[in-house]
Design an enzyme around this catalytic site. Structure first.
Site, PDB file in Angstrom:
ATOM      1  N   ASP A   1       9.143  -4.546 -14.511  1.00  0.00           N
ATOM      2  CA  ASP A   1       7.734  -4.309 -14.205  1.00  0.00           C
ATOM      3  C   ASP A   1       7.254  -3.005 -14.851  1.00  0.00           C
ATOM      4  O   ASP A   1       6.585  -2.186 -14.220  1.00  0.00           O
ATOM      5  CB  ASP A   1       7.542  -4.274 -12.681  1.00  0.00           C
ATOM      6  CG  ASP A   1       6.098  -4.542 -12.273  1.00  0.00           C
ATOM      7  OD1 ASP A   1       5.285  -4.924 -13.143  1.00  0.00           O
ATOM      8  OD2 ASP A   1       5.773  -4.349 -11.084  1.00  0.00           O
TER       9      ASP A   1
ATOM     10  N   LYS B   1       5.864   3.231   0.421  1.00  0.00           N
ATOM     11  CA  LYS B   1       5.210   1.969   0.062  1.00  0.00           C
ATOM     12  C   LYS B   1       5.446   0.984   1.195  1.00  0.00           C
ATOM     13  O   LYS B   1       6.598   0.705   1.545  1.00  0.00           O
ATOM     14  CB  LYS B   1       5.806   1.440  -1.237  1.00  0.00           C
ATOM     15  CG  LYS B   1       5.118   0.201  -1.754  1.00  0.00           C
ATOM     16  CD  LYS B   1       5.515  -0.038  -3.195  1.00  0.00           C
ATOM     17  CE  LYS B   1       4.677  -1.120  -3.821  1.00  0.00           C
ATOM     18  NZ  LYS B   1       4.856  -1.189  -5.254  1.00  0.00           N
TER      19      LYS B   1
ATOM     20  N   THR C   1       0.861  -1.168   0.000  1.00  0.00           N
ATOM     21  CA  THR C   1       0.000   0.000   0.000  1.00  0.00           C
ATOM     22  C   THR C   1       0.902   1.223   0.000  1.00  0.00           C
ATOM     23  O   THR C   1       1.891   1.261   0.728  1.00  0.00           O
ATOM     24  CB  THR C   1      -0.887  -0.006   1.264  1.00  0.00           C
ATOM     25  OG1 THR C   1      -1.566  -1.267   1.305  1.00  0.00           O
ATOM     26  CG2 THR C   1      -1.910   1.106   1.239  1.00  0.00           C
ATOM     27  N   VAL C   2       0.551   2.202  -0.826  1.00  0.00           N
ATOM     28  CA  VAL C   2       1.386   3.401  -0.918  1.00  0.00           C
ATOM     29  C   VAL C   2       0.669   4.558  -0.214  1.00  0.00           C
ATOM     30  O   VAL C   2      -0.525   4.789  -0.445  1.00  0.00           O
ATOM     31  CB  VAL C   2       1.674   3.765  -2.391  1.00  0.00           C
ATOM     32  CG1 VAL C   2       2.566   4.998  -2.478  1.00  0.00           C
ATOM     33  CG2 VAL C   2       2.345   2.592  -3.108  1.00  0.00           C
TER      34      VAL C   2
HETATM   35  P1  ATP Z   1       2.429  -3.188  -8.334  1.00  0.00           P
HETATM   36  O1  ATP Z   1       2.337  -3.506  -6.905  1.00  0.00           O
HETATM   37  O2  ATP Z   1       2.395  -4.375  -9.214  1.00  0.00           O
HETATM   38  O3  ATP Z   1       3.569  -2.250  -8.654  1.00  0.00           O
HETATM   39  P2  ATP Z   1       0.766  -0.906  -8.663  1.00  0.00           P
HETATM   40  O4  ATP Z   1       1.873  -0.175  -9.338  1.00  0.00           O
HETATM   41  O5  ATP Z   1      -0.611  -0.689  -9.178  1.00  0.00           O
HETATM   42  O6  ATP Z   1       1.060  -2.429  -8.700  1.00  0.00           O
HETATM   43  P3  ATP Z   1       1.694   0.198  -6.169  1.00  0.00           P
HETATM   44  O7  ATP Z   1       3.072   0.183  -6.704  1.00  0.00           O
HETATM   45  O8  ATP Z   1       1.465  -0.331  -4.801  1.00  0.00           O
HETATM   46  O9  ATP Z   1       0.709  -0.585  -7.132  1.00  0.00           O
HETATM   47  O10 ATP Z   1       1.163   1.681  -6.245  1.00  0.00           O
HETATM   48  C1  ATP Z   1      -0.168   1.972  -5.926  1.00  0.00           C
HETATM   49  C2  ATP Z   1      -0.504   3.351  -6.426  1.00  0.00           C
HETATM   50  O11 ATP Z   1       0.157   4.314  -5.605  1.00  0.00           O
HETATM   51  C3  ATP Z   1       0.017   3.644  -7.830  1.00  0.00           C
HETATM   52  O12 ATP Z   1      -0.891   3.201  -8.787  1.00  0.00           O
HETATM   53  C4  ATP Z   1       0.131   5.161  -7.805  1.00  0.00           C
HETATM   54  O13 ATP Z   1      -1.102   5.721  -8.154  1.00  0.00           O
HETATM   55  C5  ATP Z   1       0.446   5.465  -6.361  1.00  0.00           C
HETATM   56  N1  ATP Z   1       1.878   5.784  -6.201  1.00  0.00           N
HETATM   57  C6  ATP Z   1       2.911   4.911  -6.097  1.00  0.00           C
HETATM   58  N2  ATP Z   1       4.076   5.529  -5.930  1.00  0.00           N
HETATM   59  C7  ATP Z   1       3.798   6.858  -5.931  1.00  0.00           C
HETATM   60  C8  ATP Z   1       4.601   8.058  -5.812  1.00  0.00           C
HETATM   61  N3  ATP Z   1       5.926   7.999  -5.666  1.00  0.00           N
HETATM   62  N4  ATP Z   1       3.969   9.251  -5.863  1.00  0.00           N
HETATM   63  C9  ATP Z   1       2.623   9.317  -6.032  1.00  0.00           C
HETATM   64  N5  ATP Z   1       1.826   8.231  -6.151  1.00  0.00           N
HETATM   65  C10 ATP Z   1       2.388   7.024  -6.106  1.00  0.00           C
HETATM   66 MG    MG Z   2       3.766   0.143  -8.649  1.00  0.00          MG
END
Ligand code: ATP
Ligand code: MG
Length: 455
Positions: free
Chosen positions: A288, A200, A184-185
């Site tokens: 990825d 994250k 979760t971010v």
């Molecule tokens: P995966 O886990 O396969 O990478 P994902 O990219 O959809 O899948 P996350 O990497 O957990 O999932 O990111 C979730 C969401 O958080 C992203 O889709 C993005 O919208 C947001 N996010 C991630 N990193 C940042 C950042 N540095 N700044 C702003 N938003 C971010």
């Molecule tokens: Mg991601």
């Protein structure tokens, strides 16, 4: 627990502030520990250090209605600081985190003043030449901290903008930005660094030995220093969760934007190709590449995130989240060996999706996330790759996607050929304004739609 610290509401002129120097090549943040000691010349010298090519003689700040006010003396600097303290107080009273003080350097024709007063910006000590790695001897508290100063484009900048370490207690979580396959971010505020971060958080039930291995694998992130790669600020384990702290991008990821026009996509593609070329030059495969790992901000920057530098981290996440990534090249889906060309395929399929606003294989329904059962992705291995409709997109763009999505990895463009592709050269004009305006407009639309939804 998520905490937004609204204590300590009022700002004193002895309180440290962050000054954001707006330069043509990006923003540079400087922490000023004791603003009351700051004088005009010190700040000018700091600006010249980050913009050595320009002759800066003054700078400006913006008042509440956006008018620019010039600062050329200590008196005017004091007026600016006093205006800024008022703004900070107001923001805090409204429950907001204060924005940094933004200044806009102004280039003049006269030669510069020497640094006769000595630079006072950021007095935080910076041992070990910009990077500090704090690894407790004992892991008994199950907390493992690895942190680094901010990385910027030059060694000089590193000195000026150096930051302390990041640890769990210094981070105040704000809102959830998103949730992916594994973590979760959150948007968060780093108290010492006085900046907003994206953190994250990934739950991982692994041994301390594996935690150590992941931390050492992540060290390569300190070496990444590119405007097209998200800046890494540090990572730490607390109990069974790893937190990875990076730069926050206020436009978020590309997967949530509606159909993106070709002239915007072109500029985005340039940054993505430059980011990948940089990673490949460090012998890092991204592994990825997909729209949710391409981030944008309102300054028009595009940066890659979530590249697989830690095999152990990738493996540990994969144990919890089962499925195959729909953006993977056919050779990866079929379990063959793969290399740079697999990243190139993922660029192709990602940009095709962004252009069409739908996943290019209609039979593959990506409902949530990009992980799918392997059998559903078999069509990517078996069928001819899809092609962009020639009547809707330029010949150069159609050719670029077709080349990236060649079934045979070797037939896809190599890094140099990617940069030299006419679609990329056409848009490699350094025009960040196009992306910036598009991001701002989309965010504005999103806000007004949300507001209407609430009515
Ligand atoms: P995966 O886990 O396969 O990478 P994902 O990219 O959809 O899948 P996350 O990497 O957990 O999932 O990111 C979730 C969401 O958080 C992203 O889709 C993005 O919208 C947001 N996010 C991630 N990193 C940042 C950042 N540095 N700044 C702003 N938003 C971010
Ligand atoms: Mg991601």
């Amino acid at each position: 627990m998520l905490v937004l610290d609204l204590n300590n509401i009022f700002v004193m002129d002895t309180e440290a502030i962050v000054i954001r120097i707006k330069t043509p090549s990006g923003d540079m943040d400087s922490s000023v520990d004791c603003p009351s000691l700051l004088n005009f010349n010190d700040l000018l010298v700091a600006i010249r250090d980050v913009m050595p090519e320009a002759t800066v003689t003054a700078f400006e700040y913006e008042d509440e209605v956006g008018d620019r006010i010039t600062v050329r003396s200590d008196e005017e600097l004091k007026a600016m600081l006093s205006y800024y303290y008022n703004t900070m107080n107001e923001q805090r009273m409204n429950g907001l985190l204060p924005d940094p003080l933004q200044i806009f350097p102004r280039a003049g024709k006269t030669p510069g003043i020497r640094n006769i007063h000595g630079l006072k910006v950021n007095t935080r000590p910076n041992p070990a030449n910009d990077c500090t790695h704090t690894v407790p001897d004992s892991m008994t508290n199950n907390s493992y901290v690895l942190s680094c100063s901010l990385k910027k484009s030059s060694a000089e900048l590193k000195r000026i903008l150096s930051n302390g370490q990041i640890n769990a207690l210094d981070i105040h979580y704000q809102e959830q930005l998103g949730h992916g396959n594994g973590g979760t971010v959150y948007k968060a505020y780093h108290v010492h660094g006085k900046r907003v971060l994206a953190v994250k958080v990934i739950p991982l039930d692994i041994t301390v030995e594996l935690q150590k291995q992941i931390m050492s694998e992540l060290e390569i992130l300190y070496k990444c220093d590119s405007p097209y790669i998200i800046t890494f600020f540090g990572a730490f384990f607390v109990e069974n969760r790893i937190s990875i702290c990076t730069e926050f991008m206020d436009g978020g990821s590309l997967d949530v934007f509606k159909r993106i026009p070709e002239h915007v996509l072109g500029r985005i593609a340039v940054s993505v190709v430059k980011g990948l070329t940089y990673l490949w030059s460090l012998k890092i495969l991204h592994r990825d590449v997909k729209p949710s790992n391409m981030l944008v901000n309102t300054r028009g920057q595009v940066k890659l995130c979530d590249f697989g530098v830690s095999t152990q981290l990738v493996n540990s996440i994969a144990k919890t989240y089962v499925g195959t990534n729909a953006y993977m090249a056919p050779e990866r889906i079929s379990g063959e060996q793969y290399g740079i060309h697999a990243d190139v395929w993922s660029v192709g399929i990602s940009f095709m999706e962004l252009a069409l606003d739908m996943f290019p294989y209609p039979q593959i329904q990506k409902n949530q996330g990009s992980l799918m059962p392997l059998q559903l992705l078999q069509c990517i291995v078996d069928e001819d790759p899809p092609v962009l409709p020639v009547d809707q997109f330029s010949e150069k763009f159609v050719h670029f996607i077709t080349q990236c999505m060649r079934r045979q990895p070797k037939e896809r463009p190599a890094p140099n050929n990617l940069m030299d592709h006419p679609f990329i050269t056409q848009y490699n004009d350094g025009n960040t304004e196009v992306v910036s305006m598009w991001v701002c407009r989309c965010l504005e639309d999103r806000r007004s739609q949300q507001a209407q939804g609430r009515v």
